[in-house]
Write a protein that holds these residues in place. Structure first.
Motif: not given
Length: 128
Positions: A112-117
């Motif tokens: 999820m963090i990578l998706g936001w980044a």
């Protein structure tokens, strides 16, 4: 990819409402306060990311691999994060040890963090 993102976003939204209602009513008698709080965290993150998928489904063109990867990271991350929390919340009720799912939750969170980044990257590169 646009259609897949929108459909999965809607499915995540639908199931988070169902699971949230289920948790608020039926699970109060079954789960400990700690387990119910964890379950509710899974529901909240699922709904947040359902809305995000609907938003990016409507606004991204999915012309680049980065845009597609952004959606897949959010889809996969939300599934791993929330579903692992749901099962971990029920391990006492199921009378089984599901602690092996413990590492899955942060892996989902990482996706999820990578998706936001990646979404930040897409916005930075896009000329509006």
């Amino acid at each position: 990819m646009k259609t897949i993102t929108l459909i999965i976003g809607a499915v995540y939204g639908l199931t988070s409402v169902i699971l949230g209602a289920f948790g608020a009513h039926a699970l109060k008698k079954v789960l400990s306060v700690e387990r119910l709080t964890s379950f509710e965290t899974g529901v909240k993150y699922q709904m947040y990311h359902a809305l995000l998928l609907l938003i990016i489904g409507f606004f991204l063109k999915f012309e680049t691999g980065i845009e597609k990867t952004t959606a897949w990271f959010i889809i996969l991350g939300t599934f791993l994060f929330s579903v692992s929390i749901y099962f971990l919340s029920f391990q006492d009720v199921l009378k089984t040890n599901l602690k092996f799912l413990g590492p899955i939750t942060p892996i989902g969170g990482l996706f999820m963090i990578l998706g936001w980044a990646l979404l930040i990257y897409v916005f930075a590169k896009t000329k509006f």
